[in-house]
Motif scaffolding. Structure first.
Motif, PDB file in Angstrom:
ATOM      1  N   GLU A   1      73.479   9.954  19.906  1.00 58.57           N
ATOM      2  CA  GLU A   1      72.065   9.896  20.260  1.00 58.57           C
ATOM      3  C   GLU A   1      71.772   8.663  21.117  1.00 58.57           C
ATOM      4  OE1 GLU A   1      67.667   9.973  18.078  1.00 58.57           O
ATOM      5  OE2 GLU A   1      69.504  10.034  16.900  1.00 58.57           O
ATOM      6  N   LEU A   2      72.400   7.550  20.775  1.00 56.07           N
ATOM      7  CA  LEU A   2      72.229   6.332  21.564  1.00 56.07           C
ATOM      8  C   LEU A   2      72.722   6.555  22.989  1.00 56.07           C
ATOM      9  CD1 LEU A   2      71.740   3.305  21.970  1.00 56.07           C
ATOM     10  CD2 LEU A   2      74.002   2.895  21.015  1.00 56.07           C
TER      11      LEU A   2
ATOM     12  N   GLU B   1      72.946   9.355  24.657  1.00 56.66           N
ATOM     13  CA  GLU B   1      72.035  10.242  25.379  1.00 56.66           C
ATOM     14  C   GLU B   1      70.779   9.491  25.809  1.00 56.66           C
ATOM     15  OE1 GLU B   1      69.669  14.468  24.665  1.00 56.66           O
ATOM     16  OE2 GLU B   1      71.120  13.751  23.196  1.00 56.66           O
ATOM     17  N   ALA B   2      70.251   8.652  24.926  1.00 55.77           N
ATOM     18  CA  ALA B   2      69.053   7.881  25.263  1.00 55.77           C
ATOM     19  C   ALA B   2      69.323   6.895  26.388  1.00 55.77           C
ATOM     20  CB  ALA B   2      68.538   7.153  24.029  1.00 55.77           C
TER      21      ALA B   2
ATOM     22  N   ARG C   1      69.487   8.684  29.692  1.00 60.31           N
ATOM     23  CA  ARG C   1      68.135   9.015  30.167  1.00 60.31           C
ATOM     24  C   ARG C   1      67.447   7.768  30.700  1.00 60.31           C
ATOM     25  NH1 ARG C   1      67.542  11.873  25.214  1.00 60.31           N
ATOM     26  NH2 ARG C   1      66.147  10.212  24.498  1.00 60.31           N
ATOM     27  N   ALA C   2      67.624   6.658  30.000  1.00 59.66           N
ATOM     28  CA  ALA C   2      66.942   5.427  30.406  1.00 59.66           C
ATOM     29  C   ALA C   2      67.442   4.926  31.750  1.00 59.66           C
ATOM     30  CB  ALA C   2      67.148   4.352  29.337  1.00 59.66           C
TER      31      ALA C   2
ATOM     32  N   GLU D   1      60.777   7.678  27.514  1.00 60.31           N
ATOM     33  CA  GLU D   1      62.225   7.463  27.479  1.00 60.31           C
ATOM     34  C   GLU D   1      62.565   6.075  26.944  1.00 60.31           C
ATOM     35  OE1 GLU D   1      63.518   8.232  31.422  1.00 60.31           O
ATOM     36  OE2 GLU D   1      63.455  10.405  31.207  1.00 60.31           O
TER      37      GLU D   1
ATOM     38  N   ALA E   1      62.118   6.028  23.206  1.00 63.36           N
ATOM     39  CA  ALA E   1      63.228   6.727  22.541  1.00 63.36           C
ATOM     40  C   ALA E   1      64.470   5.847  22.498  1.00 63.36           C
ATOM     41  CB  ALA E   1      63.527   8.044  23.265  1.00 63.36           C
ATOM     42  N   ALA E   2      64.782   5.190  23.627  1.00 68.04           N
ATOM     43  CA  ALA E   2      65.957   4.320  23.669  1.00 68.04           C
ATOM     44  C   ALA E   2      65.808   3.148  22.704  1.00 68.04           C
ATOM     45  CB  ALA E   2      66.170   3.809  25.093  1.00 68.04           C
TER      46      ALA E   2
ATOM     47  N   ARG F   1      63.977   3.039  20.005  1.00 64.42           N
ATOM     48  CA  ARG F   1      64.030   3.516  18.615  1.00 64.42           C
ATOM     49  C   ARG F   1      65.473   3.722  18.175  1.00 64.42           C
ATOM     50  NH1 ARG F   1      64.723   8.429  16.780  1.00 64.42           N
ATOM     51  NH2 ARG F   1      64.333   9.372  18.803  1.00 64.42           N
ATOM     52  N   VAL F   2      66.269   4.355  19.049  1.00 67.99           N
ATOM     53  CA  VAL F   2      67.671   4.594  18.698  1.00 67.99           C
ATOM     54  C   VAL F   2      68.428   3.282  18.561  1.00 67.99           C
ATOM     55  CG1 VAL F   2      69.814   5.642  19.493  1.00 67.99           C
ATOM     56  CG2 VAL F   2      67.661   6.857  19.764  1.00 67.99           C
TER      57      VAL F   2
END
Length: 278
Positions: free
Chosen positions: A72-73, A75-76, A79-80, A228, A231-232, A234-235
């Motif tokens: 998940e990290l 993927e974030a 995206r970032a 985005e 989300a980054a 938070r992960v």
């Protein structure tokens, strides 16, 4: 019954490297004996894992929750990269290195727990594999399958920064608008009296509509970038918590190991004292 090559591969890459070749050959021979030449060939082609690949596979198989958070990290972060500036990505890169180092230490501990200690060179290869999984979705899929035969390499020059900066459309296009306007204006005839020049002012209604659409697009882009980023962050916060928990568990394990060694040493001393007593 057909031989399940996928199931055989899962079994083989869960074994210690020194057992891999023997068991692989036995499985390939069993498939040939069953008349499944294709399966036998596929099994025989499976490569024995290196020590780094073995440690990486062990991490995937023994720590599924940490692996899920790491994916998940990654993927974030990918995206970032499409929206964050260089300064922010460097800050995220520091967090990434902390998580990678913690997971590499976990992989080393798991290998040691299986009686197969690994050196610093192998730990470095595991870290490189983890960096590759963060940088590329295909590498992430390979790693998370738990069937690596060798370590993965991150892209050349990978730093967490995007290879190319995202190209944003220009905010205004006055030159293009002027060209379109000039194409629609009639050219004055030289034999006639010069006509009054038409007003250069753009009709207010179309101008407002264009600006409104542009403003809405900018707001939507800003909201997407902010989402985005949240989300980054938070992960990363969750990853930091897991790193802290892993470090706490490591300290407790070391303390317990030290206590056990001292207890054994004390017991041995007492036994020697008893032997020397008259």
């Amino acid at each position: 019954m057909d031989v399940d090559v996928e199931a055989v591969a899962d079994e083989l890459y869960g074994l210690a490297p020194e057992r891999f070749t023997e068991v692989r050959n036995e499985q390939a021979a069993r498939a040939r004996k069953a008349g499944q030449a294709g399966a036998a060939k596929a099994i025989a082609a499976l490569r024995r894992p290196t020590r780094a690949a073995y440690a990486s596979n062990l991490l995937v198989r023994r720590r599924p929750e940490e692996v899920a958070a790491f994916l998940e990290l990654g993927e974030a972060l990918r995206r970032a990269q499409r929206s964050l500036d260089g300064g922010r990505l460097k800050a995220l890169s520091h967090q990434r290195h902390v998580v990678v180092a913690a997971l590499a230490r976990t992989a080393r501990q798991l290998a040691e727990g299986e009686g197969r200690p690994v050196g610093e060179g192998v730990v470095h290869e595991v870290e490189q594999t983890l960096h590759a999984a963060l940088a590329d979705s295909e590498a992430a899929a390979q790693w998370s399958g738990g069937r690596l035969s060798t370590g993965l390499e991150p892209p050349v020059g990978f730093t967490g920064l995007p290879e190319t900066a995202p190209v944003r459309p220009p905010r205004e296009r006055p030159a293009k608008q002027k060209q379109e306007q000039q194409r629609t204006e009639p050219e004055p005839e030289p034999s006639r009296e010069p006509e009054p020049k038409p007003s250069r002012e753009v009709e207010p209604k179309p101008s407002r509509e264009v600006e409104q659409r542009r403003a809405r697009a900018e707001r939507a882009r800003a909201e997407a970038e902010a989402a985005e980023l949240r989300a980054a962050e938070r992960v990363l916060a969750e990853a930091d918590e897991r790193v802290a928990e892993l470090e706490r568990q490591l300290r407790e394990a070391r303390t317990a190991r030290t206590g056990a060694r001292r207890a054994r040493a004390a017991a041995a001393d007492r036994a020697r004292d008893g032997d020397r007593a008259p």
